[in-house]
Design an enzyme around this catalytic site. Sequence first.
Site, PDB file in Angstrom:
ATOM      1  N   ARG A   1     -43.741 -11.783  40.257  1.00 65.64           N
ATOM      2  CA  ARG A   1     -45.157 -11.554  40.615  1.00 65.64           C
ATOM      3  C   ARG A   1     -45.387 -11.482  42.131  1.00 65.64           C
ATOM      4  NH1 ARG A   1     -44.342 -10.311  36.545  1.00 65.64           N
ATOM      5  NH2 ARG A   1     -45.017 -11.141  34.533  1.00 65.64           N
TER       6      ARG A   1
ATOM      7  N   SER B   1     -54.017 -13.888  33.493  1.00 66.56           N
ATOM      8  CA  SER B   1     -53.435 -15.231  33.645  1.00 66.56           C
ATOM      9  C   SER B   1     -53.869 -15.872  34.959  1.00 66.56           C
ATOM     10  CB  SER B   1     -51.911 -15.143  33.639  1.00 66.56           C
ATOM     11  OG  SER B   1     -51.481 -14.656  32.395  1.00 66.56           O
TER      12      SER B   1
ATOM     13  N   GLU C   1     -51.739 -17.777  39.770  1.00 67.09           N
ATOM     14  CA  GLU C   1     -51.251 -16.397  39.909  1.00 67.09           C
ATOM     15  C   GLU C   1     -52.377 -15.552  40.499  1.00 67.09           C
ATOM     16  OE1 GLU C   1     -48.947 -14.709  36.702  1.00 67.09           O
ATOM     17  OE2 GLU C   1     -50.080 -12.833  36.824  1.00 67.09           O
TER      18      GLU C   1
END
Length: 318
Positions: free
Chosen positions: A177, A225, A304
Amino acid sequence: MTARDPEFVAALRHRVAGKVRESEPVARFSTYRIGGPATVLLPARAEDVGAALTLARDAGVPWFTIGLGSNILLPDEGLDALVIRIGKGLDRVTQRGESWTVGAGLPAPLAARRTAEAGFGGLHIFVGVPGSVGGGVYMNAGCHGGDWAEVVERVTVVDETGQDTVLNRGDIPFTYRRSGLEGRVVLEATVRLRQEEQKHLDEAIAEMFEWRQSGTPFNQPCCGSVFKNPAGPSWKQESGPSTAGQLIEAAGLKSFSVGGAQVSPMHANYFVNTGSATSADVKKLIQHVQGVVHERFGVRLEPEVKLIGTRGEYQNKE
Ligand SMILES: Cc1cc2nc3c(=O)[nH]c(=O)nc-3n(C[C@H](O)[C@H](O)[C@H](O)COP(=O)(O)OP(=O)(O)OC[C@H]3O[C@@H](n4cnc5c(N)ncnc54)[C@H](O)[C@@H]3O)c2cc1C
């Protein structure tokens, strides 16, 4: 100087072909539907981005890039930074064999469908990820066992010098990510796809869609998320609690809310805006969930979602 300064706005309008909007509520550019006013540039072409970045640098004005706003929490007070919203105008698609070049402003689900309909697999996994190509590359978004790093061949970026640079895959320090492309704006990405049987692609897309629909609160504003999974990607993991969502659920926090922000009753790692959520509500909810999960399981969940400050700065630690 800030991006709200009329002198800066006038100079920017003079340099770019795209629209410059003053006091534009940035909530409309975020899937959370949260965020106050800012000066927003909607570039009409790639050159606008380089021109805006050099102007901002010379004026000492901070800047921040937004794609489809599906992974950011923007400040209630708005931004003093120039917001550069990458969308139409930077969304072209070209193909040379297995090499596809997709503009940063193209929605990833559209890139997924266009390439899959032509019989190419690789981007099809992003059919249910509601971000842009640029945001996907920047975040190294991933799902169903893959991510952008797996398909990228090269990426064209621009920085405050105003010059475009083509970075090969090996020059981009992709990790989970993360792309390491801070300080640059992604203009387009060239990806290498593979020809696949149409029937197989259609079936895979249908299966992914079904999986998404059954576990995503699509009818409420959210940003996907909220936390990274402590142990990396989790699709179809059988046992738990080990993913962020499983930990939050096991801590009994499903449906817990602060103000208008709520842990989704459907998916514990999604926080939804029930209508009146502020950025402050979401941040308080994040802190509460982090605290309870840490106390119960000794795991420190890291966001995130990118928490953005009024100068466009990242408030999360990387
Ligand atoms: C319902 C839902 C499901 C989701 N599912 C997933 C999933 O399965 N997997 C996953 O990884 N993510 C998922 N996400 C999160 C999100 O969609 C991805 O991270 C997406 O790639 C973000 O793209 P964006 O254009 O919305 O970026 P934004 O939210 O606009 O920005 C995110 C970051 O990227 C930067 N950025 C955006 N565009 C550019 C650009 N052109 N150049 C440089 N930097 C840029 C921004 O400055 C910011 O730091 C989901 C979100 C939602 C709402």
